[in-house]
Design a protein around this motif. Structure first.
Motif, PDB file in Angstrom:
ATOM      1  N   ILE A 166      -4.185   6.495  -3.419  1.00 13.48           N
ATOM      2  CA  ILE A 166      -3.711   5.322  -2.662  1.00 13.48           C
ATOM      3  C   ILE A 166      -3.438   4.395  -3.784  1.00 13.48           C
ATOM      4  CG2 ILE A 166      -3.773   3.603  -1.008  1.00 13.48           C
ATOM      5  CD1 ILE A 166      -4.915   5.867   0.851  1.00 13.48           C
ATOM      6  N   THR A 167      -2.295   3.536  -3.964  1.00 13.67           N
ATOM      7  CA  THR A 167      -2.100   2.466  -4.663  1.00 13.67           C
ATOM      8  C   THR A 167      -1.971   1.387  -4.011  1.00 13.67           C
ATOM      9  OG1 THR A 167       0.030   2.622  -5.050  1.00 13.67           O
ATOM     10  CG2 THR A 167      -1.277   3.883  -6.556  1.00 13.67           C
ATOM     11  N   ILE A 168      -2.752   0.029  -4.306  1.00 14.84           N
ATOM     12  CA  ILE A 168      -2.836  -1.181  -3.596  1.00 14.84           C
ATOM     13  C   ILE A 168      -2.390  -2.085  -4.704  1.00 14.84           C
ATOM     14  CG2 ILE A 168      -3.957  -2.902  -2.240  1.00 14.84           C
ATOM     15  CD1 ILE A 168      -6.261  -0.748  -1.623  1.00 14.84           C
ATOM     16  N   PHE A 195       3.168   7.304   2.480  1.00 11.69           N
ATOM     17  CA  PHE A 195       3.762   5.895   3.277  1.00 11.69           C
ATOM     18  C   PHE A 195       3.853   5.007   2.228  1.00 11.69           C
ATOM     19  CE2 PHE A 195      -0.933   6.428   3.519  1.00 11.69           C
ATOM     20  CZ  PHE A 195      -1.274   5.363   2.976  1.00 11.69           C
ATOM     21  N   ASP A 196       4.514   4.112   2.499  1.00 13.52           N
ATOM     22  CA  ASP A 196       4.915   2.908   1.806  1.00 13.52           C
ATOM     23  C   ASP A 196       5.039   1.630   2.174  1.00 13.52           C
ATOM     24  OD1 ASP A 196       6.105   1.025  -0.169  1.00 13.52           O
ATOM     25  OD2 ASP A 196       7.073   2.620  -1.284  1.00 13.52           O
ATOM     26  N   VAL A 197       4.053   0.895   2.602  1.00 15.49           N
ATOM     27  CA  VAL A 197       4.013  -0.222   3.313  1.00 15.49           C
ATOM     28  C   VAL A 197       3.563  -1.707   2.848  1.00 15.49           C
ATOM     29  CG1 VAL A 197       3.655   1.087   5.555  1.00 15.49           C
ATOM     30  CG2 VAL A 197       1.680   0.227   4.383  1.00 15.49           C
ATOM     31  N   THR A 198       4.019  -2.783   3.380  1.00 17.28           N
ATOM     32  CA  THR A 198       3.502  -3.788   3.040  1.00 17.28           C
ATOM     33  C   THR A 198       3.054  -4.604   4.012  1.00 17.28           C
ATOM     34  OG1 THR A 198       5.495  -4.007   1.189  1.00 17.28           O
ATOM     35  CG2 THR A 198       4.345  -6.451   2.146  1.00 17.28           C
ATOM     36  N   VAL A 208       0.722  -1.070   0.166  1.00 14.54           N
ATOM     37  CA  VAL A 208      -0.111  -0.037  -0.095  1.00 14.54           C
ATOM     38  C   VAL A 208       0.896   1.204   0.092  1.00 14.54           C
ATOM     39  CG1 VAL A 208      -1.875   1.166   1.205  1.00 14.54           C
ATOM     40  CG2 VAL A 208      -1.639  -1.245   1.480  1.00 14.54           C
ATOM     41  N   VAL A 209       0.762   2.420  -0.917  1.00 13.42           N
ATOM     42  CA  VAL A 209       1.600   3.474  -1.167  1.00 13.42           C
ATOM     43  C   VAL A 209       0.537   4.423  -1.348  1.00 13.42           C
ATOM     44  CG1 VAL A 209       3.366   4.410  -2.515  1.00 13.42           C
ATOM     45  CG2 VAL A 209       3.367   1.675  -2.280  1.00 13.42           C
TER      46      VAL A 209
END
Length: 245
Positions: free
Chosen positions: A146-148, A173-176, A137-138
């Motif tokens: 937001i991109t998923i 944010f840039d999370v997995t 998720v970024v």
């Protein structure tokens, strides 16, 4: 014939009938309380909304019903509105309430036990699921979306943003999302202390699935807002499944 011997004989059956009636009433009350407890613990639970972090979807003091049972079989999906227990450090310490009379405390305990009181709602939060386990998720792309897993989502249908603001988040944010965790966000993005605001905590801003009570599906109060809670499936329809590792 004297009535002195008859009256005691008549009173005894009456006393037995009264005791039987009271016993039956007590049994009914106990069964009803047990059924209510089972329903609250495993099937449905009521909560109230204490803040505006989910506006416009949920307003302050709305009452909602939460489905605890179905997600045990189907799991959660993007767009679900979930209620969860504080993972730790999300909510400020609650000031100790002044002592209440014993009868009030006892009544509140009983009502909470059977699911009619929502006094424990202050220990829980309600947000929308944006990231599922494994999702990347970024935020944000050039359009403020937001991109998923590389696919942008258009959240305009439910976000409550200030006039002229089109960005889905004012925090990048840039999370997995780890296994058995969720990434959640409020619909009122600029006024929601959600996953974004707790990335520095040990939990990284993710919500453990074990903390999730269930999926909010119905607004029950006030009556003019009675209705199903929209999960906006169309927003997430194009999101590809997370890549397996």
């Amino acid at each position: 014939m004297s009535t002195d011997a008859v009256e005691p004989a008549e009173k005894a059956p009456r006393r037995r009938s009264l005791l039987t009636f009271l016993r039956d009433v007590l049994v009914i009350i106990l069964i009803a309380a047990l059924v209510s407890f089972v329903v609250k613990t495993f099937v449905l639970r009521s909560f109230y909304i204490p803040s505006g972090s989910m506006e416009r979807t949920l307003l302050i003091n709305d009452r909602i019903l939460v489905d605890e049972l179905t997600p045990q079989w189907t799991g959660y999906d993007h767009g679900d509105v979930v209620v969860f227990k504080d993972p730790g450090g999300w909510l400020p310490p609650v000031p100790q309430a002044p002592a209440r009379p014993f009868i009030v405390e006892a009544a509140d305990w009983v009502l909470t036990f059977v699911g009619l009181s929502t006094s424990d709602a202050q220990d829980h939060l309600v947000k929308r699921v944006i990231g599922l386990p494994g999702d990347h998720v970024v935020c944000c792309n050039a359009l403020g979306q937001i991109t998923i897993n590389g696919s942008p989502i258009d959240e305009a249908s439910y976000l409550d943003l200030p006039a002229g603001d089109t960005a889905a988040s004012d925090v990048d944010f840039d999370v997995t999302v780890p296994a058995d965790r969720l990434w959640v966000m409020g619909d009122n993005r600029d006024h929601s202390q959600d996953s974004r605001a707790h990335q520095e905590l040990p939990g990284g801003g993710f919500v453990p699935l074990e903390n999730v009570v269930g999926r909010a599906f119905l607004t029950t109060w006030p009556l003019d807002r009675f209705g199903l809670i929209d999960t906006h499936d169309e927003v997430f329809r194009s999101v590809p499944a997370a890549k397996s590792k």
